[in-house]
Design an enzyme around this catalytic site. Sequence first.
Site, PDB file in Angstrom:
ATOM      1  N   ASN A 114       0.851  -1.190   0.000  1.00  0.00           N
ATOM      2  CA  ASN A 114       0.000   0.000   0.000  1.00  0.00           C
ATOM      3  C   ASN A 114       0.891   1.245   0.000  1.00  0.00           C
ATOM      4  O   ASN A 114       2.112   1.142   0.059  1.00  0.00           O
ATOM      5  CB  ASN A 114      -0.967  -0.020   1.192  1.00  0.00           C
ATOM      6  CG  ASN A 114      -0.226  -0.027   2.513  1.00  0.00           C
ATOM      7  OD1 ASN A 114       0.407   0.949   2.871  1.00  0.00           O
ATOM      8  ND2 ASN A 114      -0.297  -1.155   3.225  1.00  0.00           N
TER       9      ASN A 114
ATOM     10  N   ASP B  58      -4.243  -6.715   5.595  1.00  0.00           N
ATOM     11  CA  ASP B  58      -5.175  -7.646   6.236  1.00  0.00           C
ATOM     12  C   ASP B  58      -5.033  -9.062   5.674  1.00  0.00           C
ATOM     13  O   ASP B  58      -5.406 -10.028   6.319  1.00  0.00           O
ATOM     14  CB  ASP B  58      -6.616  -7.159   6.028  1.00  0.00           C
ATOM     15  CG  ASP B  58      -6.906  -5.932   6.886  1.00  0.00           C
ATOM     16  OD1 ASP B  58      -6.459  -5.905   8.044  1.00  0.00           O
ATOM     17  OD2 ASP B  58      -7.554  -4.994   6.390  1.00  0.00           O
TER      18      ASP B  58
ATOM     19  N   LYS C  61       9.468 -16.639 -10.157  1.00  0.00           N
ATOM     20  CA  LYS C  61       8.589 -15.615 -10.717  1.00  0.00           C
ATOM     21  C   LYS C  61       7.413 -16.271 -11.457  1.00  0.00           C
ATOM     22  O   LYS C  61       7.638 -17.185 -12.261  1.00  0.00           O
ATOM     23  CB  LYS C  61       9.394 -14.737 -11.682  1.00  0.00           C
ATOM     24  CG  LYS C  61       8.595 -13.592 -12.231  1.00  0.00           C
ATOM     25  CD  LYS C  61       9.420 -12.789 -13.224  1.00  0.00           C
ATOM     26  CE  LYS C  61       8.475 -11.887 -14.015  1.00  0.00           C
ATOM     27  NZ  LYS C  61       9.001 -11.527 -15.303  1.00  0.00           N
TER      28      LYS C  61
ATOM     29  N   LYS D  65     -14.199   0.446  15.209  1.00  0.00           N
ATOM     30  CA  LYS D  65     -12.895  -0.233  15.321  1.00  0.00           C
ATOM     31  C   LYS D  65     -12.334  -0.108  16.732  1.00  0.00           C
ATOM     32  O   LYS D  65     -11.718  -1.024  17.255  1.00  0.00           O
ATOM     33  CB  LYS D  65     -11.890   0.373  14.331  1.00  0.00           C
ATOM     34  CG  LYS D  65     -11.921  -0.302  12.967  1.00  0.00           C
ATOM     35  CD  LYS D  65     -10.850   0.168  12.021  1.00  0.00           C
ATOM     36  CE  LYS D  65     -11.158  -0.432  10.642  1.00  0.00           C
ATOM     37  NZ  LYS D  65     -10.393   0.121   9.575  1.00  0.00           N
TER      38      LYS D  65
HETATM   39  O1  PMT Z   1       2.571   6.354   6.339  1.00  0.00           O
HETATM   40  P1  PMT Z   1       1.943   7.620   5.793  1.00  0.00           P
HETATM   41  O2  PMT Z   1       2.196   7.806   4.317  1.00  0.00           O
HETATM   42  O3  PMT Z   1       2.313   8.814   6.608  1.00  0.00           O
HETATM   43  O4  PMT Z   1       0.353   7.442   5.907  1.00  0.00           O
HETATM   44  C1  PMT Z   1      -0.252   7.423   7.159  1.00  0.00           C
HETATM   45  C2  PMT Z   1      -1.385   6.381   7.246  1.00  0.00           C
HETATM   46  C3  PMT Z   1      -2.504   6.765   6.303  1.00  0.00           C
HETATM   47  C4  PMT Z   1      -0.856   4.994   6.877  1.00  0.00           C
HETATM   48  C5  PMT Z   1      -1.844   6.390   8.745  1.00  0.00           C
HETATM   49  O5  PMT Z   1      -2.295   7.680   9.093  1.00  0.00           O
HETATM   50  C6  PMT Z   1      -2.969   5.403   8.983  1.00  0.00           C
HETATM   51  O6  PMT Z   1      -4.140   5.681   8.802  1.00  0.00           O
HETATM   52  N1  PMT Z   1      -2.581   4.157   9.422  1.00  0.00           N
HETATM   53  C7  PMT Z   1      -3.490   3.028   9.637  1.00  0.00           C
HETATM   54  C8  PMT Z   1      -3.716   2.317   8.345  1.00  0.00           C
HETATM   55  C9  PMT Z   1      -4.555   1.066   8.513  1.00  0.00           C
HETATM   56  O7  PMT Z   1      -4.071  -0.013   8.324  1.00  0.00           O
HETATM   57  O8  PMT Z   1      -5.778   1.285   8.952  1.00  0.00           O
HETATM   58  P2  PMT Z   1      -6.859   0.093   9.250  1.00  0.00           P
HETATM   59  O9  PMT Z   1      -8.117   0.821   9.469  1.00  0.00           O
HETATM   60  O10 PMT Z   1      -6.797  -0.930   8.170  1.00  0.00           O
HETATM   61  O11 PMT Z   1      -6.340  -0.571  10.597  1.00  0.00           O
HETATM   62  C10 PMT Z   1      -6.802  -0.177  11.882  1.00  0.00           C
HETATM   63  C11 PMT Z   1      -5.700  -0.347  12.902  1.00  0.00           C
HETATM   64  O12 PMT Z   1      -5.389  -1.731  13.073  1.00  0.00           O
HETATM   65  C12 PMT Z   1      -4.410   0.336  12.564  1.00  0.00           C
HETATM   66  O13 PMT Z   1      -3.846   0.894  13.733  1.00  0.00           O
HETATM   67  C13 PMT Z   1      -3.530  -0.779  12.025  1.00  0.00           C
HETATM   68  O14 PMT Z   1      -2.137  -0.533  12.287  1.00  0.00           O
HETATM   69  C14 PMT Z   1      -4.031  -1.988  12.806  1.00  0.00           C
HETATM   70  N2  PMT Z   1      -3.961  -3.259  12.069  1.00  0.00           N
HETATM   71  C15 PMT Z   1      -4.594  -3.402  10.877  1.00  0.00           C
HETATM   72  C16 PMT Z   1      -4.539  -4.615  10.217  1.00  0.00           C
HETATM   73  C17 PMT Z   1      -3.846  -5.685  10.803  1.00  0.00           C
HETATM   74  N3  PMT Z   1      -3.773  -6.865  10.204  1.00  0.00           N
HETATM   75  N4  PMT Z   1      -3.232  -5.516  11.975  1.00  0.00           N
HETATM   76  C18 PMT Z   1      -3.294  -4.319  12.629  1.00  0.00           C
HETATM   77  O15 PMT Z   1      -2.728  -4.166  13.721  1.00  0.00           O
END
Ligand code: PMT
Length: 411
Positions: free
Chosen positions: A205, A274, A284, A336
């Site tokens: 991403n 995820d 490859k 969340k």
């Molecule tokens: O890195 P930059 O370019 O500065 O961009 C910043 C950002 C957009 C990445 C940052 O501000 C941000 O929003 N990060 C969270 C991105 C994310 O994965 O969001 P989510 O809604 O999918 O996840 C929710 C939370 O669970 C997050 O804290 C994530 O770290 C955590 N998570 C998600 C998936 C997973 N498998 N394990 C996790 O721990």
Amino acid sequence: MLIALGVTGGVGAYKAVEVARGLQKHGHDIVAIMTASATQFVGPLTFEAITRRRVITGQFETGANADIEHIALASSIDLLLIAPATANVIGKMAHGIADDFLTTLYTATRTPVVLAPAMNSQMFSHPAIAENMRTLERRGVRFVESGEGYLACGWIGKGRLAEPEAIVATVVAVLRPATALTGRRVLVTAGPTYEDLDPVRYLGNRSSGRMGFAVAEEAARRGAAVTLISGPTSVTPPARCEVVRVRTAVEMHAEVMARADAADAVVMAAAVADYRPSVRADQKISKGSEDLTIQLTRNPDVLAELGARRATRGHGPVLVGFAAETEQVVARARAKREHKQVDLIVANDVSRGDAGFDVETNAVTLVGATLTEELPLQSKSRVAEAILDRVEPLLAARAVRVQARRRTSRR
Ligand code: PMT
């Protein structure tokens, strides 16, 4: 701490001598850098006598380039202060022009930067100069407000260099804010994860790591011992943090879970995938004539696991997550927060071009148990400050609980 004091060509340059003295009284070490025009107002010898260091007056001085001095200095200073900062240097900094030692140092350093502008009042309010200042402010540069009154040019208005005491007070506050984070251990995640399909392709991403890096940097600045677990990114992580590099969500999961027990707070800004390809091909994958279907396997949810572990044990670190959303941003972030059982969620509307992934600025809403606080668009370092301002009372409350638990277990 070591402060680089940049002096540019303004009548107020003489006040920079007082600023240097004031900072020394607070125990700081000063290295002075003068632009060519600053030397027209004050002699380098004055600064040399006060700082007891060679004053840097040019990029190409003999003997100054053996260790590429601006790079060496960029990583050893704790703060860059420019006083007075002329319209010229502000313009160059806003546009990334690095044509002398001072502006090159600015582009090379990642330490906090404080500017004390000084110029004629008409110049001060010129749209180009005002915009340059806003640009720098958005990137996290702090300004000491200029004074109003009689200016050296005979005009009356805003633009006079702030008094040395005000400049010193701002620098001291930036360097040593006494906070609940001082001495705490903070674990921060940043950046993307890459989920390999074969030796050359991956699912990833657009996370640059900037948001998490800003949180790590701010926590370190407040005196925390910071461990930064970062996915692959080309952005340089902040100094003064222990940096652990990972590639995949599974690796990030392992590194976070191994360290979270020792942390007082965990802030997860990383964009963790995820899903990962169910099979990683050893070679490859060759193109065929048919469409290709890739099966994905669910990755562990690191933050949810931390939340569940804390709920089961009844104690654990303060937990902060981010929620990257493109619709119903705050409602989904709130869901969340509850589902992952964390203290604070930073709701991030990533549908905006100027916020979220791979930009310098962010616009977020902080969502807590009884809190919904919408923050304006600002630099990621300012967002980091706001997040940690909210983490501090949570840490203080946790410290009280930890002490009460210790007292109970001693009985
Ligand atoms: O890195 P930059 O370019 O500065 O961009 C910043 C950002 C957009 C990445 C940052 O501000 C941000 O929003 N990060 C969270 C991105 C994310 O994965 O969001 P989510 O809604 O999918 O996840 C929710 C939370 O669970 C997050 O804290 C994530 O770290 C955590 N998570 C998600 C998936 C997973 N498998 N394990 C996790 O721990």
